[in-house]
Design a protein around this motif. Structure first.
Motif, PDB file in Angstrom:
ATOM      1  N   ASN A 140       0.818  -1.213   0.000  1.00  0.00           N
ATOM      2  CA  ASN A 140       0.000   0.000   0.000  1.00  0.00           C
ATOM      3  C   ASN A 140       0.852   1.263   0.000  1.00  0.00           C
ATOM      4  OD1 ASN A 140      -2.892  -0.100  -0.132  1.00  0.00           O
ATOM      5  ND2 ASN A 140      -2.867  -1.334   1.740  1.00  0.00           N
ATOM      6  N   GLU A 141       1.896   1.255   0.812  1.00  0.00           N
ATOM      7  CA  GLU A 141       2.743   2.438   0.918  1.00  0.00           C
ATOM      8  C   GLU A 141       3.451   2.730  -0.407  1.00  0.00           C
ATOM      9  OE1 GLU A 141       3.293   4.671   3.633  1.00  0.00           O
ATOM     10  OE2 GLU A 141       1.366   3.690   4.031  1.00  0.00           O
ATOM     11  N   ARG A 195       0.855   3.936  -2.963  1.00  0.00           N
ATOM     12  CA  ARG A 195       0.415   5.277  -2.579  1.00  0.00           C
ATOM     13  C   ARG A 195       1.472   6.326  -2.951  1.00  0.00           C
ATOM     14  NH1 ARG A 195      -0.829   4.187   2.368  1.00  0.00           N
ATOM     15  NH2 ARG A 195      -2.997   3.711   1.924  1.00  0.00           N
ATOM     16  N   ARG A 204       0.854   9.365  -5.396  1.00  0.00           N
ATOM     17  CA  ARG A 204       1.051  10.711  -4.883  1.00  0.00           C
ATOM     18  C   ARG A 204       1.937  11.536  -5.792  1.00  0.00           C
ATOM     19  NH1 ARG A 204       4.645  13.505  -2.113  1.00  0.00           N
ATOM     20  NH2 ARG A 204       6.124  11.772  -2.020  1.00  0.00           N
ATOM     21  N   THR A 209      -5.557   6.558  -5.098  1.00  0.00           N
ATOM     22  CA  THR A 209      -5.365   5.109  -5.082  1.00  0.00           C
ATOM     23  C   THR A 209      -6.658   4.441  -4.677  1.00  0.00           C
ATOM     24  OG1 THR A 209      -4.580   5.228  -2.808  1.00  0.00           O
ATOM     25  CG2 THR A 209      -2.911   5.185  -4.540  1.00  0.00           C
ATOM     26  N   THR A 228      -2.635  -0.050  -8.463  1.00  0.00           N
ATOM     27  CA  THR A 228      -3.439   1.045  -7.942  1.00  0.00           C
ATOM     28  C   THR A 228      -4.911   0.945  -8.312  1.00  0.00           C
ATOM     29  OG1 THR A 228      -2.663   2.330  -9.847  1.00  0.00           O
ATOM     30  CG2 THR A 228      -1.584   2.749  -7.746  1.00  0.00           C
TER      31      THR A 228
END
Length: 462
Positions: free
Chosen positions: A7-8, A11, A15, A92, A154
């Motif tokens: 997820n990080e 993301r 971003r 996302t 994503t």
């Protein structure tokens, strides 16, 4: 690779402006043995793990970064490298519950002692050498791969899968009166070590050894245009090379395929149906999901002679505004996915293979194909014949060596006059764009008219 880390990373890519981002994690164990002249020539064992991060912008351009450092900091750095030059944040989508594909295997290769694997190679070596003093050299090889893969993107895709492959190959070299010939055969599966309970290693070895010995007494192959019967056991080399690559969507979209722009048109005899199917249990090219997280399918590419489909990955499917066919594959985490074959074959027909031969007055029977070259732009090919025989008045007579087959893929498929009930499989590693992936291919017995055979001999006249 835990869900938090995935997820990080996704993301971070979003971003930084990535309209689409994907992470592919792979952890892989390899083991291999090679026995030559009855002695261990090579032992290899390795472990590798890493992740690749792919970013696709609005124009379909791809950036790819990979790392074998699986710390969060290193993965975030790779995501930043892949998103260089992008602007504006993207949203996302939360990852879905994981789609999990477990191996359907009975005996894990890693749980079998190396001595047992070596024993198989020694059995093959001894079986071939029993065939006679003309056998000069024997090489037998064993290989296994066990991998764990995670694919997430994503759009919410989240797939976990295991991949297991086992392979055994044998090659015999025979010599007599200065003539040298080779014979080769191999088996491979996405199952486990139980393949050696289902397949007889002695039989595999004898096939390779006898192939080399038969070709020692072979006559020079005739040359000229003639009828060719390709036995099911010849393997699917021709359909893989002469047609399969030309049906991969990236080659089609680059206008480098003879099949470009021919959707819905007749490209083969109405006896011919060509299929790519990544779902067939145990086959060497089988995968439950492709390397983009799409479920694999049975894709009919040519249906009774009519071109009905191409093999798509994500990018090529977007370009043609269709769904991916589950053919996005990559060699490892160090490679981005491209459209590739899985298990490609000509569907069996209704004819008796023996009857097909009986109806040929004069021609060539191909029992085993060798290597070759294909021009996907034109479909023109040249293939070597590893094992071939003359057909005379409907009877298989003398073996011939040095034969080549020259022709054009669509023309050859249009000239198919009979398709057998049988289906013979072969395995291999398919190379494309610097990547190799495991595949299977197959065909039934085929009767092809007007194929050019190259050789130095002549058709025998009674």
């Amino acid at each position: 690779m835990d869900k938090f880390t995935i997820n990080e990373v996704l993301r971070e890519a979003a971003r930084r402006g990535a309209p689409f981002a994907e992470i592919y994690f792979e952890e892989k164990n390899n083991f291999g043995l090679v026995l030559e002249e009855g002695k261990i020539e090579k032992v290899s064992q390795g472990f590798e793990a890493g992740a690749g991060i792919r970013v696709i912008d609005e124009k379909g351009r791809t950036a790819y970064a990979y790392t074998n450092d699986l710390s969060l900091d290193a993965l975030l750095k790779a995501a930043r490298v892949a998103t260089l030059g992008l602007n504006g944040a993207q949203e996302t989508i939360a990852l879905k519950n994981p789609l999990v594909a477990k191996n359907e295997i009975k005996i894990k290769p890693e749980e079998v002692a190396a001595e047992e694997k070596l024993k198989l190679l020694k059995i093959a070596d001894e079986e071939i050498r029993k065939l006679g003093p003309e056998i000069r050299q024997v090489q037998a090889g064993y290989g296994e791969v066990e991998a764990k893969v995670v694919v997430a993107n994503t759009e919410g895709t989240y797939v976990e899968m295991e991949k297991t492959r086992v392979r055994l190959s044998v090659q015999a070299v025979a010599e007599k009166d200065g003539v040298i010939q080779t014979g080769y055969d191999a088996i491979g599966t996405t199952k486990g070590f139980e393949i050696f309970q289902e397949n007889n290693v002695e039989s595999l070895a004898r096939v390779a050894g006898e192939r080399a010995l038969k070709m020692l007494s072979a006559e020079p192959a005739p040359s000229g245009e003639m009828s060719v019967v390709m036995a099911g056991e010849a393997g699917g080399t021709m359909i893989h090379e002469a047609s399969g690559h030309g049906l991969e969507a990236d080659i089609v979209q680059k206008r480098m395929s003879v099949y470009a722009g021919k959707m819905g048109q007749k490209v083969a005899s109405n006896l011919i149906t060509v299929v790519d199917d990544g779902t067939i249990s145990g086959k060497y090219g089988t995968i439950p999901y492709d390397d983009e997280g799409n479920k694999t399918k049975k894709n009919v590419l040519i249906d009774r002679g009519i071109l009905t489909g191409y093999m798509y990955d994500r990018l090529t499917a977007q370009k043609d505004q269709v769904e991916s066919t589950g053919n996005g594959r990559r060699e490892s985490y160090q490679h981005k996915p491209i459209s590739r074959m899985t298990n490609t074959y000509i569907a069996p027909g209704e004819d008796d293979p023996e009857k097909i031969i009986r109806e040929v007055k004069e021609g060539l029977l191909v029992k085993k194909m060798g290597g070759g070259q294909v021009d996907t732009n034109t479909g023109d090919f040249v293939f070597e014949v590893s094992e071939g025989y003359l057909i005379e008045d409907g009877q298989v007579t003398v073996p011939v060596r040095g034969a080549t087959l020259t022709g054009n893929g669509p023309e050859a498929l249009n000239n198919v006059l009979a398709v057998g009930k049988d289906l013979g499989w072969s395995i291999g590693t398919c190379g494309k764009d610097g990547q190799g992936v495991p595949v299977s291919d197959a065909q039934p017995t085929l009767l092809i008219s007007n194929l050019v055979v190259g050789g130095t001999g002549r058709i025998r006249r009674k």
